[in-house]
Design a protein around this motif. Structure first.
Motif, PDB file in Angstrom:
ATOM      1  N   ASP A 260      42.797  53.789 -13.209  1.00 43.42           N
ATOM      2  CA  ASP A 260      43.469  54.437 -14.348  1.00 43.42           C
ATOM      3  C   ASP A 260      42.553  55.449 -15.019  1.00 43.42           C
ATOM      4  N   VAL A 261      41.264  55.100 -15.155  1.00 47.39           N
ATOM      5  CA  VAL A 261      40.319  55.986 -15.843  1.00 47.39           C
ATOM      6  C   VAL A 261      40.242  57.338 -15.151  1.00 47.39           C
ATOM      7  N   ILE A 262      40.124  57.323 -13.829  1.00 56.08           N
ATOM      8  CA  ILE A 262      40.019  58.583 -13.081  1.00 56.08           C
ATOM      9  C   ILE A 262      41.332  59.354 -13.164  1.00 56.08           C
ATOM     10  N   ARG A 263      42.447  58.636 -13.108  1.00 50.19           N
ATOM     11  CA  ARG A 263      43.741  59.320 -13.219  1.00 50.19           C
ATOM     12  C   ARG A 263      43.873  60.011 -14.575  1.00 50.19           C
TER      13      ARG A 263
ATOM     14  N   GLU B  97      43.742  64.941 -18.034  1.00 52.94           N
ATOM     15  CA  GLU B  97      43.072  65.732 -19.076  1.00 52.94           C
ATOM     16  C   GLU B  97      42.787  67.138 -18.567  1.00 52.94           C
ATOM     17  N   LEU B  98      42.316  67.211 -17.324  1.00 56.18           N
ATOM     18  CA  LEU B  98      42.046  68.513 -16.708  1.00 56.18           C
ATOM     19  C   LEU B  98      43.319  69.340 -16.616  1.00 56.18           C
ATOM     20  N   VAL B  99      44.389  68.712 -16.145  1.00 59.93           N
ATOM     21  CA  VAL B  99      45.659  69.425 -15.968  1.00 59.93           C
ATOM     22  C   VAL B  99      46.160  69.971 -17.310  1.00 59.93           C
TER      23      VAL B  99
ATOM     24  N   ARG C  84      51.490  54.357 -20.726  1.00 57.75           N
ATOM     25  CA  ARG C  84      52.477  55.123 -21.488  1.00 57.75           C
ATOM     26  C   ARG C  84      51.841  55.709 -22.759  1.00 57.75           C
ATOM     27  N   VAL C  85      51.024  54.909 -23.429  1.00 57.17           N
ATOM     28  CA  VAL C  85      50.336  55.376 -24.640  1.00 57.17           C
ATOM     29  C   VAL C  85      49.463  56.587 -24.330  1.00 57.17           C
ATOM     30  N   THR C  86      48.703  56.491 -23.242  1.00 53.77           N
ATOM     31  CA  THR C  86      47.822  57.593 -22.855  1.00 53.77           C
ATOM     32  C   THR C  86      48.629  58.833 -22.471  1.00 53.77           C
ATOM     33  N   ALA C  87      49.726  58.629 -21.753  1.00 53.80           N
ATOM     34  CA  ALA C  87      50.563  59.765 -21.347  1.00 53.80           C
ATOM     35  C   ALA C  87      51.133  60.486 -22.563  1.00 53.80           C
ATOM     36  N   ILE C  88      51.522  59.742 -23.579  1.00 58.11           N
ATOM     37  CA  ILE C  88      52.051  60.358 -24.802  1.00 58.11           C
ATOM     38  C   ILE C  88      50.985  61.225 -25.467  1.00 58.11           C
TER      39      ILE C  88
END
Length: 466
Positions: A141-144, A149-151, A186-190
């Motif tokens: 998950d961390v690498i994803r 973040e880059l994108v 989901r939290v991170t994606a938001i």
């Protein structure tokens, strides 16, 4: 130190088991200023350290990562990507996660810089590096998250860079995470989508993809999801930022679930829900349009405002400060925005805080907590240039003297806050008439002397005294 680094690199290249030399090199690069490292180490010289990552010796890998992590901070990311491309790609596929993260960090730095030009984008999106990034996203998950973040960073540069990222399917994958089964993902994606919405072209893209409607539907469906408390604050933050950047009225009218949820969270006794509601109300109410939107809700907002007042007087220090700061934003009305209707509105809101709001705020400012003292002063500063507030201040016994009393409030922040209050009072042309000439001159003197002025105290020595 440069000579020592050169010597150690030479010793490492000749050693069969270079772990001791690597430790010495790690110590040397850590002790060398970054500017000196930039001069003594070029990307070409790093091939040796990269090659030593190809081992099963975890200690050797760990020390190499420490060395590269320090050295790579000072090298040009684009030059590094050109000269160490194979090494970075190899790092992304290394069995040790620390090496993967190191390679990913450098890839992100290089790709971010390349994204500033169309030529760079062409080179980036037609290289093998994107395929490598897609491959490593499944590792953890961390690498994803780092790839996302880059994108987002690249997409935020321009509509062109956003188009490249959209065509590469990275963004669509990120958007799918919004409704994934893993709540933490989901939290991170938001958070990532909120960052993407910081740019106008990002917001347009999200609207075209129906993301605003999707997030609004997520808010509506939150009542039936037992885990919604984890991601609800993020959804509210998304629309709060959207409202401030675009139009509070348009956002609140188009997505009524947003404002309804803000009110619900503000009234909710759950301390994890209240902070974001307070912050969002402050953001909305900090604009004239937002004030009008809140006013239109009638009794609903008045009830919330009274709840904010209760939080400001009796809760944890953090919530009290947040409530006071949100109230200050709601009551702020710069001179150039003042109309009779808006002045009546801020006056009515202030009167809702308490039966004696001046006394309430003044009492909070006297409590021995610097954060509360300053937050209370910011409310007085917010209303200081409004005539109704100036008349209220003058009718409050001792207030005019309290404002210029330098013994009130200790520490730099408290003095700065008091100075801002005095400045806000003097910014209004009505202050001289309402406060009177004598008080006006005292305010002027306070402003001229600055926030940290200390009056000289004369002492008299008596002969024969001890």
């Amino acid at each position: 130190m440069a000579a020592a680094i050169e010597r150690l690199l030479s010793e490492i290249s000749e050693s069969q088991e270079p772990i001791e030399e690597l430790r010495c090199l790690s110590t040397a690069v850590s002790a060398t200023p970054l500017s000196a490292l930039r001069e003594s180490l070029s990307p070409e010289k790093l091939g040796l350290i990269f090659s030593l990552l190809n081992t099963s010796d975890r200690e050797q890998v760990k020390v190499c990562v420490e060395i590269l992590g320090r050295v790579l901070q000072v090298l040009d990311p684009v030059q590094l990507a050109q000269n160490c491309k194979l090494e970075l790609q190899s790092g992304l596929n290394h069995p040790d996660d620390s090496v993967k993260v190191l390679g990913l960090q450098q890839a992100i730095s290089a790709l971010s810089m390349l994204s500033n030009t169309k030529a760079g984008l062409d080179a980036l999106f037609r290289s093998d590096l994107l395929k490598e990034l897609k491959d490593v996203m499944g590792i953890s998950d961390v690498i994803r998250y780092r790839v996302y973040e880059l994108v987002v960073e690249v997409s935020s540069v321009s509509p062109v860079s956003l188009g490249y990222c959209a065509n590469s399917s990275f963004i669509s994958q990120l958007l799918e995470e919004l409704t994934g089964e893993d709540v933490l993902v989901r939290v991170t994606a938001i958070e990532m989508v909120t960052s993407l919405a910081q740019s106008q072209h990002g917001r347009q893209y999200l609207a075209q993809q129906g993301i605003m409607d999707k997030i609004s539907n997520m808010i509506t469906a939150a009542d039936s999801d037992p885990f919604s408390s984890f991601y609800l604050p993020g959804l509210v933050k998304f629309f709060g930022n959207l409202a401030v950047m675009d139009s509070p009225q348009q956002v609140c009218e188009s997505y009524p679930a947003f404002l309804n949820m803000v009110f619900t969270m503000a009234m909710n006794p759950d301390p994890t829900q209240t902070p974001v509601a307070l912050d969002t109300l402050g953001l909305l109410g900090g604009t004239v349009e937002g004030k009008q939107v809140l006013h239109k809700t009638g009794e609903q907002f008045k009830t919330v405002l009274k709840r904010m007042s209760l939080l400001a007087t009796d809760d944890t220090t953090d919530l009290r400060v947040r409530s006071l700061e949100a109230i200050a934003q709601l009551l702020t009305l710069p001179l150039e925005q003042q109309t009779d209707d808006l002045l009546l509105l801020t006056e009515s809101w202030f009167s809702l805080l308490s039966s004696k709001p001046m006394e309430m705020i003044r009492n909070i400012s006297t409590q021995p907590f610097p954060e509360l003292h300053c937050a209370a002063l910011r409310i007085f500063t917010a209303i200081a240039c409004q005539e109704w507030a100036q008349r209220l201040m003058m009718s409050t016994p001792g207030f005019a003297e309290w404002v210029v009393d330098r013994s009130v409030g200790k520490g730099k922040k408290a003095k700065d806050c008091k100075f801002e209050l005095v400045g806000a009072l003097l910014s209004s042309s009505s202050i001289r008439e309402i406060f009177g000439a004598q008080n006006y001159l005292k305010l002027r003197a306070y402003l001229d002397e600055g926030p940290y002025y200390v009056s000289a105290v004369s002492t008299v020595t008596t002969e024969g005294a001890d």
